[in-house]
Design an enzyme around this catalytic site. Structure first.
Site, PDB file in Angstrom:
ATOM      1  N   SER A 256       0.628  -1.109   0.044  1.00 59.63           N
ATOM      2  CA  SER A 256      -0.097   0.206   0.064  1.00 59.63           C
ATOM      3  C   SER A 256       0.702   1.250  -0.115  1.00 59.63           C
ATOM      4  CB  SER A 256      -0.957  -0.030   1.261  1.00 59.63           C
ATOM      5  OG  SER A 256      -0.070  -0.054   2.498  1.00 59.63           O
TER       6      SER A 256
ATOM      7  N   HIS B 297      -5.508  -3.591  -2.049  1.00 64.95           N
ATOM      8  CA  HIS B 297      -5.035  -2.851  -3.108  1.00 64.95           C
ATOM      9  C   HIS B 297      -4.986  -3.421  -4.464  1.00 64.95           C
ATOM     10  CE1 HIS B 297      -4.468   1.126  -0.845  1.00 64.95           C
ATOM     11  NE2 HIS B 297      -4.077   0.199   0.262  1.00 64.95           N
TER      12      HIS B 297
ATOM     13  N   LYS C 287     -12.381  -0.025  -0.769  1.00 65.15           N
ATOM     14  CA  LYS C 287     -11.239   0.792  -1.848  1.00 65.15           C
ATOM     15  C   LYS C 287     -11.825   0.784  -3.144  1.00 65.15           C
ATOM     16  CE  LYS C 287      -6.962   0.162   1.134  1.00 65.15           C
ATOM     17  NZ  LYS C 287      -7.754  -0.502   2.326  1.00 65.15           N
TER      18      LYS C 287
END
Length: 391
Positions: free
Chosen positions: A180, A208, A239
């Site tokens: 990340s 991610h 996300k």
């Protein structure tokens, strides 16, 4: 009332180092531009990779869920808080990830903590990449299992750790899929091959990578065509998915065990209907609108090239997570502040999140950024970088 003087001292030290940062308030929806202190600025700090936080299909799904089921669920999943929509979403998620089953947690953080702390005992060992996310680290701290940390993405060091831990009942190797803070991708094929050779379990945190890598955003496991060879996939729904929560995907036996033993799942109220149905709609968007992922990567290549051409240090980034590494924490914060003055919101990151001499401004482009917005951001980076002597 006295008692927190020691905390005040630590905060004063942060202020002296230029690392004390108040929370930034957004006065608008999360998009390619946001309003801060009444000023519209380009957003380069959110995890909203595909712009799904404001996607019309997800807005509609959330509102319809509230009308049908209400604002909340009123219970934990194991008592009275499992609605049909929870089960339906988890089935859809498992099919999307090519696994037998899936289980949704309240956040990606609690998913990692819940898995690691519940499936290992003092008979086991967890082997973790040194740059893994804080939630993995905290999950390890909560287990009685032994632990080994291997050098970042170093397969020789991982092999050594596997060779030296063969007497344990279970060995669990844990890695981020995409790291990340640096934006690099884990060497997952090599990790899987080593674990198969030494009979170890593999766990991948795709926070991610979900929505970013793999076919239709299925993640790093699919990206490397390793479906069926990774025991545990963890990710977030907050996300690229654009809403809230975390998930675990894997074999049915794993999910059934977590339902009965994972404390964050057992002792947290289930997701509100609006969250669950919006997440479900997000999977449909990933399957039916792959052009969003293509746009994300087009924007990523353009922005990354622009930074590199100007001479900024972007490290080993291979993904939309692109750090601008400047060194000292105070310099990273100065760069962030100057960028905001120039109309770009890009947060500075310092110690302990990253090493003290690797402080940075971390950027994430999204599918919703226009080419003009990204060029404006690059122009701001060039101006601020020259003013501060970074380039």
């Amino acid at each position: 009332m006295k008692g927190f003087e020691y905390l005040e001292k630590e905060l004063d030290e942060l202020k002296e180092q230029g690392l004390f940062r108040p929370l930034t308030e957004l006065e608008s929806e999360q998009s390619s531009k946001v309003v801060i202190d009444g000023k519209e600025v380009i957003q380069l700090s959110s995890n909203n990779y595909l712009g799904l936080t404001t996607h019309p299909r997800m807005r509609r799904a959330a509102m319809e869920a509230i009308e049908k089921y209400g604002a909340g669920t009123g219970s934990v999943r194991t008592i009275a808080g499992t609605f049909t929509i929870h089960e339906a979403f988890e089935k859809k998620l498992a099919e999307f990830k090519h696994t037998e089953a899936a289980l949704v947690f309240q956040s990606g953080f609690t998913a990692n903590v819940g898995v690691i702390s519940s499936i290992l005992t003092d008979k086991d060992v967890v082997i973790s990449d040194e740059l893994n996310h804080a939630s993995i680290i905290d999950g390890i701290r909560l287990t009685k299992a032994a632990r080994r940390i291997y050098k970042h993405a170093d397969m020789d060091d991982l092999k050594k750790a596997l060779e030296e831990t063969q007497d344990y009942r279970t060995r669990l190797v844990v890695t981020d899929g995409v790291f990340s803070m640096d934006g690099d991708i884990a060497p997952l094929p090599e990790i899987v091959e080593l674990c198969e050779k030494y009979n170890a379990l593999v766990m991948v945190d795709d926070a991610h990578a979900s929505g970013v890598l793999g076919r239709n955003g299925r993640g790093s496991v699919d990206h490397f065509d390793l479906n069926g060879r990774v025991h545990i996939q963890v990710g977030t729904l907050s996300k690229a998915i654009g809403v809230l929560g975390g998930y675990v995907a894997g074999d049915r036996v794993l999910i059934d065990y977590l339902i009965h033993r994972a404390r964050p799942f057992l002792f947290s109220t289930s997701h509100p209907p609006a969250v669950t149905e919006a997440c479900s709609a997000a999977i449909d968007v990933l399957l039916e609108e792959p052009e969003l992922i293509e746009k994300l990567w087009d924007n990523t290549r353009f922005f990354k090239k622009g930074l590199n051409d100007m001479g900024f240090d972007t490290g080993k980034s291979e993904t939309p997570v692109t750090p601008v590494i400047v060194g000292e924490g105070s310099l990273a914060m100065k760069l962030s502040d100057r960028l905001l003055e120039l109309g770009v919101f890009a947060q500075g990151i310092g110690y302990p999140t990253v090493p003290a001499d690797k402080s940075r401004v971390r950027t994430i482009v999204t599918a919703t950024h226009s080419r003009e917005e990204l060029q404006q951001a690059l122009d701001a980076f060039e101006k601020a970088g020259k003013e501060l002597g970074i380039i």
